[in-house]
Design an enzyme around this catalytic site. Structure first.
Site, mmCIF file in Angstrom:
data_model
loop_
_atom_site.group_PDB
_atom_site.id
_atom_site.type_symbol
_atom_site.label_atom_id
_atom_site.label_comp_id
_atom_site.label_asym_id
_atom_site.label_seq_id
_atom_site.Cartn_x
_atom_site.Cartn_y
_atom_site.Cartn_z
ATOM 1 N N HIS A 50 1.444 -0.010 3.610
ATOM 2 C CA HIS A 50 2.539 0.934 3.402
ATOM 3 C C HIS A 50 3.923 0.287 3.461
ATOM 4 O O HIS A 50 4.742 0.493 2.553
ATOM 5 C CB HIS A 50 2.449 2.068 4.428
ATOM 6 N N LYS A 142 1.670 2.668 17.276
ATOM 7 C CA LYS A 142 1.077 3.931 17.719
ATOM 8 C C LYS A 142 1.498 4.198 19.159
ATOM 9 O O LYS A 142 1.850 3.285 19.889
ATOM 10 C CB LYS A 142 -0.447 3.851 17.638
#
Length: 164
Positions: A50, A142
């Site tokens: 991404h 995360k």
């Protein structure tokens, strides 16, 4: 944005831009998907798939047209100019429990003792005339403090700045 705004065109280069930071932050952990995540990790899952796409759109030259093949050609041309990532320009980490949220290794779907990174930041350099010497920081993680995807472009300081 750059191609549709006359203001950005002349300053979109190494003479005016000090660095570019592209961030992808998630405020949740693997939540039972640790088996999948442990196979791919944050680098393959987010940075490679991404953030490199975002980097290529930010830094590529103007395509001949907006059709898919012309966009792809400019992105590929740019990606070929990126120097290989260097370990000394990379930071890796793994989230731990903060009391209310379990750490990565506490997820029962994560293999015991896993060393898979759940946070990564690297500085990449594009070896072309427009971007030589400008670091592009790609960072993803995360279980961070917020959920956000952003691009930050830091301009170089003005010479003779009388505000300092």
């Amino acid at each position: 944005l750059r191609f549709a705004n006359r203001f950005f065109g002349p300053v979109w280069n190494r003479d005016n831009i000090a660095n570019v930071t592209i961030s992808f932050k998630e405020n949740f952990g693997t939540d039972g998907r640790g088996g999948y995540f442990d196979q791919s990790g944050i680098i393959r899952d987010i940075i490679q798939n991404h953030l490199l796409q975002v980097l290529s759109l930010v830094a590529m030259e103007r395509p001949v047209t907006l059709n898919g093949e012309d966009l792809r050609d400019e992105k590929v041309k740019l990606l070929r100019c990126i120097s290989p990532a260097r370990i000394e320009n990379t930071v890796l980490g793994q989230y731990v429990s903060n009391g209310s949220q379990p750490g990565y290794l506490q997820d029962p779907t994560v293999p015991k003792g896993s060393r898979q990174a759940t946070f990564a930041m690297c500085a990449l350099f594009i070896d072309n005339e427009r971007w030589e010497g400008v670091p592009f920081f790609l960072r993803a993680g995360k279980a961070l403090n917020e959920r956000k995807c952003e691009i930050r472009i830091q301009l170089r300081p003005v010479f003779g700045d009388f505000f300092n």
